[in-house]
Write a protein that holds these residues in place. Structure first.
Motif, mmCIF file in Angstrom:
data_model
loop_
_atom_site.group_PDB
_atom_site.id
_atom_site.type_symbol
_atom_site.label_atom_id
_atom_site.label_comp_id
_atom_site.label_asym_id
_atom_site.label_seq_id
_atom_site.Cartn_x
_atom_site.Cartn_y
_atom_site.Cartn_z
ATOM 1 N N ALA A 119 40.904 59.109 43.880
ATOM 2 C CA ALA A 119 41.943 60.153 43.985
ATOM 3 C C ALA A 119 43.316 59.600 44.230
ATOM 4 O O ALA A 119 44.325 59.995 44.043
ATOM 5 C CB ALA A 119 41.653 61.330 45.104
ATOM 6 N N THR A 122 44.618 57.688 41.181
ATOM 7 C CA THR A 122 45.062 58.705 40.189
ATOM 8 C C THR A 122 46.411 58.899 40.844
ATOM 9 O O THR A 122 47.446 59.344 40.049
ATOM 10 C CB THR A 122 44.081 60.032 40.028
ATOM 11 N N LYS A 123 46.651 59.460 41.879
ATOM 12 C CA LYS A 123 47.834 59.859 42.630
ATOM 13 C C LYS A 123 49.015 58.486 42.445
ATOM 14 O O LYS A 123 50.093 58.936 41.961
ATOM 15 C CB LYS A 123 47.848 60.301 44.103
ATOM 16 N N LYS A 124 48.781 57.488 42.792
ATOM 17 C CA LYS A 124 49.674 56.435 42.551
ATOM 18 C C LYS A 124 50.011 56.100 41.051
ATOM 19 O O LYS A 124 51.169 55.850 40.696
ATOM 20 C CB LYS A 124 49.053 55.394 43.164
ATOM 21 N N SER A 126 49.850 58.162 38.594
ATOM 22 C CA SER A 126 50.710 59.371 38.133
ATOM 23 C C SER A 126 51.772 59.118 38.450
ATOM 24 O O SER A 126 52.853 59.464 37.675
ATOM 25 C CB SER A 126 49.817 60.566 38.447
ATOM 26 N N GLU A 127 52.032 59.002 39.729
ATOM 27 C CA GLU A 127 53.555 59.418 40.432
ATOM 28 C C GLU A 127 54.202 58.133 40.436
ATOM 29 O O GLU A 127 55.601 58.326 40.227
ATOM 30 C CB GLU A 127 53.280 59.935 42.005
#
Length: 261
Positions: A119, A122-124, A126-127
């Motif tokens: 999680a 994925t956040k890093k 993507s952002e």
């Protein structure tokens, strides 16, 4: 990297690609663009030793798209063969570079580690990197024989992924990738990157300094179930293996063997 001609050299029985970080990245992208499929092993002295002892793992390396030289000792072996163009191509370097690549064909799937790690990653990705992350899966802590191989492959195929990053520690991650490939759609490449997920999140620090230069970077990634003393002994044993390969390579050159034989 082309699989034609002789784009590899041997360390004992283990096949290692004649490549660099740049060429490895270009090769992975080319396989995807050409709608091929397969897996890439990020190879270290540890996995080379395993391949020289274990027929099953040697076969996995033999049928990969590439076996990149992650560890400095593998680069030394290439140079002993006279292949001075070979440079390190390690997972924790290749991984973030490809996440930041804006090639629209790259659609990433993360396979391995824990749900929390996936999680956060994925956040890093993507952002911060603008990477297109199409899925992730944290497999059970079980032997590969108990994995639902076809179910995992179906999950990857349905996600639309073209690049699967597997982090289960080698050689397990490479065995898993080899098992999955027959069930995957064309246009998907799998890369085993070991500690790269946690390295990218800053949980593990990459040993790119003195330990890397002297070929002992793995000591920075000590297995939690082992003591420092046992780890040092393990590496001492593998230094002996490295010296063995040095003499094997020198002897094969003297007797007229080629680097790819």
């Amino acid at each position: 990297m082309s699989r034609e001609r002789h784009a590899f050299f041997r360390i004992g029985r283990a096949k290692i690609s004649i490549t660099t970080e740049e060429l490895a990245i270009d090769g992975i992208k080319r396989f995807i663009h050409d709608v091929g499929k397969g897996y890439v092993c990020i190879s270290t002295l540890r996995t080379v030793v395993v391949a020289n002892k274990d027929d099953a793992y040697q076969d996995v390396m033999e049928h990969s798209l590439m076996n990149t030289p992650d560890g400095t000792p593998l680069v030394w072996c290439a140079h002993w063969w006279g292949l001075k163009e070979v440079k390190r191509a390690c997972g924790p370097h290749i991984f973030p570079r490809m996440l930041q690549d804006n090639d629209p064909v790259l659609k990433h799937f993360f396979l391995g580690d824990t749900e929390d790690t996936l999680a956060a990653l994925t956040k890093k990705a993507s952002e911060e990197y603008g990477a297109k992350i199409v899925g992730s899966y944290s497999p059970p802590f079980k032997p590969l024989e108990e994995y639902d191989i076809q179910g995992i492959a179906r999950m990857i195929n349905n996600s639309g992924a073209t690049l699967v990053w597997t982090a289960l520690r080698a050689p397990k991650q490479d065995f898993l990738n080899a098992l999955l490939v027959p069930y995957l759609n064309n246009g998907i490449v799998m890369v085993g990157v070991g500690a790269a997920f946690r390295s990218e999140l800053g949980i593990l620090k990459q040993p790119d300094g003195f330990l890397q230069k002297i070929g002992l970077a793995g000591l920075k990634f000590k297995r939690p179930e082992t003591s420092w003393w046992s780890e040092v002994l393990w590496y001492s044993k593998h230094v002996i293996y490295l010296m063995q390969y040095f003499f094997v390579i020198k002897w094969r050159k003297i007797t007229g063997k080629a680097y790819y034989e």
